[in-house]
Scaffold this motif. Sequence first.
Motif, short mmCIF file in Angstrom:
data_model
loop_
_atom_site.label_atom_id
_atom_site.label_comp_id
_atom_site.label_asym_id
_atom_site.label_seq_id
_atom_site.Cartn_x
_atom_site.Cartn_y
_atom_site.Cartn_z
N ILE A 154 3.01 3.99 7.68
CA ILE A 154 1.68 3.20 7.20
C ILE A 154 0.64 3.79 7.98
O ILE A 154 0.51 4.20 9.14
CB ILE A 154 1.61 1.70 7.50
CG1 ILE A 154 1.94 1.34 9.05
CG2 ILE A 154 2.63 1.32 6.97
CD1 ILE A 154 1.76 -0.07 9.23
N ARG A 155 -0.52 4.12 7.32
CA ARG A 155 -1.53 4.89 7.91
C ARG A 155 -2.84 4.15 7.20
O ARG A 155 -3.07 4.08 6.19
CB ARG A 155 -1.72 6.16 7.57
CG ARG A 155 -2.58 7.25 8.23
CD ARG A 155 -2.06 8.70 7.93
NE ARG A 155 -3.24 9.57 8.33
CZ ARG A 155 -3.78 10.27 7.39
NH1 ARG A 155 -3.38 10.84 6.40
NH2 ARG A 155 -4.93 10.89 7.81
N GLY A 156 -4.03 3.93 8.14
CA GLY A 156 -5.21 3.40 7.80
C GLY A 156 -6.48 4.29 8.29
O GLY A 156 -6.37 4.80 9.66
N ASP A 177 -1.88 4.73 12.62
CA ASP A 177 -0.79 5.62 12.17
C ASP A 177 0.39 5.25 12.72
O ASP A 177 0.55 5.75 13.86
CB ASP A 177 -1.42 7.09 12.35
CG ASP A 177 -0.48 8.12 11.59
OD1 ASP A 177 0.66 7.73 11.23
OD2 ASP A 177 -1.01 9.26 11.56
N THR A 202 -1.45 -4.79 5.77
CA THR A 202 -0.46 -3.64 5.33
C THR A 202 0.83 -3.92 5.68
O THR A 202 1.90 -3.76 5.07
CB THR A 202 -1.04 -2.37 6.02
OG1 THR A 202 -2.40 -1.86 5.62
CG2 THR A 202 0.20 -0.99 5.71
N THR A 229 -3.77 -7.62 -0.27
CA THR A 229 -3.34 -6.44 -1.00
C THR A 229 -2.68 -7.06 -2.37
O THR A 229 -2.28 -8.32 -2.39
CB THR A 229 -2.24 -5.75 -0.37
OG1 THR A 229 -0.78 -6.50 -0.12
CG2 THR A 229 -2.61 -5.44 1.09
N VAL A 256 -5.91 2.64 2.92
CA VAL A 256 -4.65 2.57 3.36
C VAL A 256 -3.35 3.32 2.71
O VAL A 256 -3.65 3.12 1.44
CB VAL A 256 -4.28 0.97 3.74
CG1 VAL A 256 -2.78 0.75 4.18
CG2 VAL A 256 -5.09 0.02 4.55
N VAL A 301 0.83 3.86 2.37
CA VAL A 301 2.30 3.42 2.72
C VAL A 301 3.23 4.45 2.28
O VAL A 301 3.13 4.80 0.90
CB VAL A 301 2.65 2.13 2.09
CG1 VAL A 301 3.94 1.80 2.41
CG2 VAL A 301 1.47 1.02 2.49
N PRO A 351 -6.91 -5.23 8.30
CA PRO A 351 -6.20 -4.28 7.24
C PRO A 351 -4.81 -4.02 8.08
O PRO A 351 -3.90 -3.81 7.05
CB PRO A 351 -7.17 -2.99 7.28
CG PRO A 351 -8.25 -3.49 7.67
CD PRO A 351 -8.32 -4.77 8.79
N LEU A 352 -4.68 -3.76 9.11
CA LEU A 352 -3.46 -3.32 9.79
C LEU A 352 -2.18 -4.62 9.35
O LEU A 352 -1.07 -4.39 8.78
CB LEU A 352 -3.24 -3.17 11.22
CG LEU A 352 -2.03 -2.94 11.76
CD1 LEU A 352 -1.30 -1.78 11.29
CD2 LEU A 352 -2.28 -2.52 13.55
N LEU A 392 -6.64 -2.82 -0.64
CA LEU A 392 -7.06 -3.71 0.09
C LEU A 392 -8.53 -4.66 -0.30
O LEU A 392 -9.38 -3.88 -0.98
CB LEU A 392 -7.38 -3.46 1.59
CG LEU A 392 -6.29 -2.90 2.69
CD1 LEU A 392 -6.70 -2.64 3.94
CD2 LEU A 392 -5.26 -3.73 2.87
N PRO A 446 -11.98 0.31 4.20
CA PRO A 446 -10.65 0.73 4.84
C PRO A 446 -9.96 1.64 3.82
O PRO A 446 -9.81 0.98 2.53
CB PRO A 446 -10.09 -0.59 5.07
CG PRO A 446 -10.71 -1.64 4.39
CD PRO A 446 -12.13 -1.08 4.35
#
Length: 90
Positions: free
Chosen positions: A12-14, A4, A58, A43, A24, A26, A54-55, A33, A22
């Motif tokens: 952005i938050r996952g 986060d 993103t 993506t 995600v 935005v 994943p981060l 993903l 995951p």
Amino acid sequence: MAFDEMYGGRHIRGMRGPSGEPVVLVDGRPLHLMRCADGGWVTPVDHYESCPTPLAATRAAVDELGPAPLSRYAAGHGGHPGGSPRGVHT
């Protein structure tokens, strides 16, 4: 996997979804993903760069978007108007 943060002027938050996948966001909008054969992540914003997490995927999507808003079609794969019923695009 949880994150986060602000990145590139975007929030952005996952997190993990109910099945462990995951999830995600935005700026509050979902970003789909996809897992690659090499174990990385891509993506709909950038199908060409496999990212290790994943981060990272993103962040790559945010870099690619620049100031443009994330499309509502980035939440899924193969479901935009004009796409084939099997999700194949040309």
